[in-house]
Design a protein around this motif. Structure first.
Motif, short mmCIF file in Angstrom:
data_model
loop_
_atom_site.label_atom_id
_atom_site.label_comp_id
_atom_site.label_asym_id
_atom_site.label_seq_id
_atom_site.Cartn_x
_atom_site.Cartn_y
_atom_site.Cartn_z
N GLU A 183 0.85 -1.20 0.00
CA GLU A 183 0.00 0.00 0.00
C GLU A 183 0.88 1.24 0.00
OE1 GLU A 183 -3.68 1.99 2.60
OE2 GLU A 183 -2.50 0.33 3.43
N THR A 184 0.42 2.26 -0.71
CA THR A 184 1.08 3.57 -0.70
C THR A 184 0.21 4.55 0.06
OG1 THR A 184 2.11 3.13 -2.85
CG2 THR A 184 2.03 5.41 -2.12
N ILE A 185 0.79 5.22 1.04
CA ILE A 185 0.07 6.20 1.84
C ILE A 185 0.90 7.48 1.92
CG2 ILE A 185 -1.03 4.39 3.23
CD1 ILE A 185 0.90 5.15 5.51
N ARG A 186 0.35 8.48 2.54
CA ARG A 186 1.10 9.71 2.84
C ARG A 186 1.03 9.92 4.34
NH1 ARG A 186 3.16 13.83 -0.16
NH2 ARG A 186 2.17 12.99 -2.05
N PHE A 187 2.19 10.11 4.95
CA PHE A 187 2.27 10.31 6.39
C PHE A 187 3.13 11.53 6.67
CE2 PHE A 187 4.39 9.57 10.51
CZ PHE A 187 3.28 9.34 11.32
N GLU A 188 2.54 12.49 7.36
CA GLU A 188 3.25 13.74 7.66
C GLU A 188 3.87 14.35 6.41
OE1 GLU A 188 6.03 13.03 10.83
OE2 GLU A 188 4.47 12.59 12.31
N GLU A 189 3.07 14.38 5.36
CA GLU A 189 3.45 14.99 4.07
C GLU A 189 4.54 14.22 3.34
OE1 GLU A 189 1.54 17.35 2.92
OE2 GLU A 189 0.48 17.12 4.82
N ARG A 190 4.83 12.99 3.74
CA ARG A 190 5.83 12.19 3.02
C ARG A 190 5.15 10.92 2.49
NH1 ARG A 190 11.48 12.25 3.06
NH2 ARG A 190 11.52 13.61 4.89
N VAL A 191 5.46 10.57 1.25
CA VAL A 191 4.93 9.34 0.66
C VAL A 191 5.60 8.14 1.32
CG1 VAL A 191 4.76 7.97 -1.46
CG2 VAL A 191 4.40 10.45 -1.53
N VAL A 192 4.81 7.13 1.62
CA VAL A 192 5.30 5.92 2.27
C VAL A 192 4.85 4.70 1.47
CG1 VAL A 192 5.37 4.55 4.39
CG2 VAL A 192 5.14 7.04 4.52
N GLU A 193 5.79 3.82 1.15
CA GLU A 193 5.49 2.55 0.51
C GLU A 193 5.52 1.47 1.59
OE1 GLU A 193 4.63 2.11 -2.55
OE2 GLU A 193 5.24 3.97 -3.54
N LEU A 194 4.39 0.83 1.83
CA LEU A 194 4.28 -0.21 2.84
C LEU A 194 4.29 -1.58 2.20
CD1 LEU A 194 1.44 1.35 5.05
CD2 LEU A 194 3.89 1.29 5.58
N PHE A 195 5.17 -2.43 2.65
CA PHE A 195 5.23 -3.83 2.23
C PHE A 195 4.89 -4.65 3.48
CE2 PHE A 195 7.96 -1.31 -0.39
CZ PHE A 195 7.88 -1.84 -1.66
N VAL A 196 3.64 -5.02 3.62
CA VAL A 196 3.16 -5.68 4.84
C VAL A 196 2.93 -7.16 4.54
CG1 VAL A 196 1.37 -5.66 6.64
CG2 VAL A 196 2.06 -3.52 5.52
N HIS A 197 3.40 -8.02 5.44
CA HIS A 197 3.29 -9.46 5.17
C HIS A 197 3.33 -10.25 6.47
CE1 HIS A 197 7.22 -7.63 4.10
NE2 HIS A 197 7.62 -8.35 5.14
N THR A 198 2.66 -11.39 6.42
CA THR A 198 2.76 -12.38 7.48
C THR A 198 4.01 -13.21 7.26
OG1 THR A 198 1.55 -14.06 6.24
CG2 THR A 198 0.24 -12.50 7.54
N PRO A 199 4.44 -14.04 8.24
CA PRO A 199 5.57 -14.93 7.99
C PRO A 199 5.36 -15.83 6.78
CG PRO A 199 5.17 -14.78 10.34
CD PRO A 199 4.03 -14.05 9.67
N THR A 200 4.15 -16.38 6.64
CA THR A 200 3.86 -17.21 5.47
C THR A 200 3.90 -16.38 4.20
OG1 THR A 200 2.47 -18.68 6.80
CG2 THR A 200 2.15 -18.73 4.41
N GLY A 201 3.31 -15.18 4.26
CA GLY A 201 3.33 -14.31 3.09
C GLY A 201 4.73 -13.90 2.70
N LEU A 202 5.59 -13.69 3.69
CA LEU A 202 6.97 -13.31 3.40
C LEU A 202 7.70 -14.41 2.64
CD1 LEU A 202 9.32 -11.35 3.66
CD2 LEU A 202 9.83 -12.35 5.89
N LEU A 203 7.51 -15.66 3.05
CA LEU A 203 8.13 -16.77 2.34
C LEU A 203 7.64 -16.84 0.90
CD1 LEU A 203 8.04 -19.59 5.06
CD2 LEU A 203 10.01 -18.22 4.34
N GLU A 204 6.35 -16.60 0.70
CA GLU A 204 5.79 -16.63 -0.66
C GLU A 204 6.34 -15.48 -1.50
OE1 GLU A 204 1.65 -16.48 0.20
OE2 GLU A 204 1.47 -18.65 0.57
N LEU A 205 6.46 -14.31 -0.90
CA LEU A 205 7.00 -13.16 -1.63
C LEU A 205 8.48 -13.35 -1.96
CD1 LEU A 205 5.26 -10.28 0.33
CD2 LEU A 205 4.79 -10.98 -2.03
#
Length: 264
Positions: A55-77
């Protein structure tokens, strides 16, 4: 005065991911190359049962790229990144700044990432190498003949990307896109990679393709040389016998047209 990006990242994590197993800040901010407009790249490990997403969000006027994953999801990624020969997430974990590390989770993820990076990407199949050799050979012919400057630049971009892919595969090195293409290319082969990049730069400045053509031919020589006559590719089919019936039943099937100018 601009806010410190690392402090911003910590505030975001506290407010949005208070229960994270680990959080790693990657990209230019982690390496000290951030500018006032640089975004934040955060790899966030959460408990199994959560959702793996980007997900891409804006926090305190700065763009943030979030790569969020579970342990299982991390292995798949990780597996998907290896298959794509890019290792984007592995590089984030291997070189990023650890902001949260609950019970050593960040360390375990980093160890897995570093193991993938050491092993390197899988080799391209021989048929894929031949297809890329053929495409690059054809593009170099087009580049030498191109009189339209716009078409010349378009073909040159294809030449650089395909030659870079072949060169990285030859060295079993990771590939990259965008700004990471020249970085990965120079890591894989400083001399030949620099020649490709300089050839492209020279063409963009002057319109002269000769330097780029020479550099790309040297890459082709590493992987079997130019390929024209003798290249053959068969279509394995993905639909099945029912497709013939569908084709015959379509009322809008156009008649076959003769012609030599086939669009790629």
């Amino acid at each position: 005065m601009h806010a410190d990006p690392i402090d911003q990242a910590r505030r975001l994590v506290r407010s949005r991911f208070p229960g994270a197993l680990s959080v790693v800040l990657a990209g230019s901010t982690a390496t000290g190359r951030a500018t006032a407009s640089s975004d934040l790249d955060l790899a966030v490990l959460i408990e199994d049962g959560g959702v793996t997403y980007r997900e891409t969000i804006r926090f305190e006027e700065r763009v943030v790229e979030l790569f969020v994953h579970t342990p299982t999801g991390l292995l798949e990624l990780f597996a998907a990144d290896v298959a794509a020969r890019r290792a984007v997430l592995q590089s984030m974990y291997a070189s990023g700044l650890v902001l949260v590390d609950a019970d050593g989770e960040a360390g375990r993820a980093r160890a897995l990432a570093e193991a993938d990076l050491r092993a390197g990407p899988p080799a391209l199949e021989p048929e894929t190498v031949d297809t890329k050799r053929y495409g690059l050979t054809d593009a170099l012919d087009d580049l030498a003949d191109a009189s339209d400057p716009i078409e010349r630049l378009a073909v040159a971009g294809y030449v650089v990307n395909t030659a870079a892919d072949l060169l990285c595969d030859h060295h079993r090195a990771w590939i990259g896109g965008g700004k990471w293409l020249p970085r990965r290319l120079l890591e894989a082969d400083p001399r030949r990679g620099a020649a490709l990049l300089e050839g492209h730069h020279h063409l963009c400045r002057s319109g002269d393709p000769a330097v780029l053509i020479s550099a790309a031919l040297k890459v082709l020589d590493l992987v079997g040389g130019p390929l024209r006559e003798g290249y053959r590719r068969t279509w394995p089919g993905t639909i099945g016998p029912a497709a013939a019936g569908v084709w015959r039943s379509r009322p809008d099937t156009p008649p076959a047209r003769a012609g030599r100018d086939v669009q790629a």
